[in-house]
Design a protein around this motif. Sequence first.
Motif, PDB file in Angstrom:
ATOM      1  N   ARG A 285       5.110   9.545  11.857  1.00  0.00           N
ATOM      2  CA  ARG A 285       4.056  10.651  12.021  1.00  0.00           C
ATOM      3  C   ARG A 285       3.711  11.090  10.429  1.00  0.00           C
ATOM      4  NH1 ARG A 285       6.503  15.361  10.661  1.00  0.00           N
ATOM      5  NH2 ARG A 285       4.717  16.777  11.086  1.00  0.00           N
ATOM      6  N   LEU A 286       4.909  10.869   9.640  1.00  0.00           N
ATOM      7  CA  LEU A 286       4.493  11.242   8.142  1.00  0.00           C
ATOM      8  C   LEU A 286       3.946   9.908   7.181  1.00  0.00           C
ATOM      9  CD1 LEU A 286       7.767  13.120   7.488  1.00  0.00           C
ATOM     10  CD2 LEU A 286       5.497  14.002   7.793  1.00  0.00           C
ATOM     11  N   GLY A 287       3.753   8.684   8.028  1.00  0.00           N
ATOM     12  CA  GLY A 287       2.997   7.643   7.410  1.00  0.00           C
ATOM     13  C   GLY A 287       4.061   6.659   6.461  1.00  0.00           C
ATOM     14  N   TYR A 288       5.173   6.602   7.310  1.00  0.00           N
ATOM     15  CA  TYR A 288       6.458   5.708   6.757  1.00  0.00           C
ATOM     16  C   TYR A 288       6.392   4.704   7.851  1.00  0.00           C
ATOM     17  CZ  TYR A 288       6.664   8.773   2.624  1.00  0.00           C
ATOM     18  OH  TYR A 288       6.295   9.739   1.842  1.00  0.00           O
TER      19      TYR A 288
ATOM     20  N   ILE B  20      18.273   3.387   8.340  1.00  0.00           N
ATOM     21  CA  ILE B  20      17.337   4.284   7.291  1.00  0.00           C
ATOM     22  C   ILE B  20      16.726   5.240   8.058  1.00  0.00           C
ATOM     23  CG2 ILE B  20      15.466   4.354   5.901  1.00  0.00           C
ATOM     24  CD1 ILE B  20      17.978   3.461   4.527  1.00  0.00           C
ATOM     25  N   VAL B  21      16.079   4.940   9.447  1.00  0.00           N
ATOM     26  CA  VAL B  21      15.217   5.690  10.257  1.00  0.00           C
ATOM     27  C   VAL B  21      16.107   6.781  10.428  1.00  0.00           C
ATOM     28  CG1 VAL B  21      14.198   5.815  12.365  1.00  0.00           C
ATOM     29  CG2 VAL B  21      13.792   3.808  11.192  1.00  0.00           C
ATOM     30  N   PHE B  22      17.287   6.637  11.105  1.00  0.00           N
ATOM     31  CA  PHE B  22      18.343   7.763  11.220  1.00  0.00           C
ATOM     32  C   PHE B  22      18.764   8.680  10.024  1.00  0.00           C
ATOM     33  CE2 PHE B  22      20.086   4.931  14.833  1.00  0.00           C
ATOM     34  CZ  PHE B  22      19.174   5.826  15.592  1.00  0.00           C
TER      35      PHE B  22
ATOM     36  N   LEU C  33      11.531  10.742   0.468  1.00  0.00           N
ATOM     37  CA  LEU C  33      10.981   9.544   1.079  1.00  0.00           C
ATOM     38  C   LEU C  33      10.451   8.796   0.223  1.00  0.00           C
ATOM     39  CD1 LEU C  33       9.864  11.257   4.338  1.00  0.00           C
ATOM     40  CD2 LEU C  33      12.063   9.825   4.372  1.00  0.00           C
ATOM     41  N   GLU C  34       9.834   9.295  -0.946  1.00  0.00           N
ATOM     42  CA  GLU C  34       9.042   8.221  -1.912  1.00  0.00           C
ATOM     43  C   GLU C  34       9.903   7.672  -2.667  1.00  0.00           C
ATOM     44  OE1 GLU C  34       5.575   7.573  -2.486  1.00  0.00           O
ATOM     45  OE2 GLU C  34       5.421   8.514  -0.512  1.00  0.00           O
ATOM     46  N   ARG C  35      11.078   8.480  -2.868  1.00  0.00           N
ATOM     47  CA  ARG C  35      12.137   7.470  -3.747  1.00  0.00           C
ATOM     48  C   ARG C  35      12.349   6.202  -2.889  1.00  0.00           C
ATOM     49  NH1 ARG C  35      13.359  12.337  -5.906  1.00  0.00           N
ATOM     50  NH2 ARG C  35      14.944  13.152  -4.327  1.00  0.00           N
ATOM     51  N   LEU C  36      12.478   6.384  -1.749  1.00  0.00           N
ATOM     52  CA  LEU C  36      13.180   5.307  -0.723  1.00  0.00           C
ATOM     53  C   LEU C  36      11.896   4.242  -0.626  1.00  0.00           C
ATOM     54  CD1 LEU C  36      14.709   7.123   2.079  1.00  0.00           C
ATOM     55  CD2 LEU C  36      15.857   5.537   0.213  1.00  0.00           C
TER      56      LEU C  36
END
Length: 141
Positions: free
Chosen positions: A67-70, A77-79, A6-9
């Motif tokens: 819920r993870l703060g993104y 992308i959400v999927f 997720l950080e890479r995104l």
Amino acid sequence: MTSPELERLTEIGSLKHEPPSRHEYDGLVRSARARLLDAAGADIAIESRFDLAYNASHALALAALRRLGYRSENRHIVFQVLPHTANLKATDWRLLSKCHQRRNLAEYEGVVDVDERLVGDLLRVAQTLLDAVASLPPPPE
């Protein structure tokens, strides 16, 4: 809570950091539950059932991400990140991706290509996603 994927995104701009909101999370899950109940009804048009199940799935996928703060402005992308946000199997998120493509064809080009099997598969994956989200701790109040 973060993950390297997720950080890479976020580094490439596909996701952005935004503090989670319990109010938003609860609303997304509540909306998804209501839509799934309606989508299961055989007395409405198959196109409506598809729309309801697709939108319920998107709400749940967004809740898992939020819920993870993104946040993402891209529905796909959400999927796509569901293996990292809700431990969803790749085959399940791929079905959601297929449904996303079908939804876009219907929404933007007027081509509705859904059948009972696709809607049934979508409802099954949506329920799997609901179960996964329900098993995760919600964001703090």
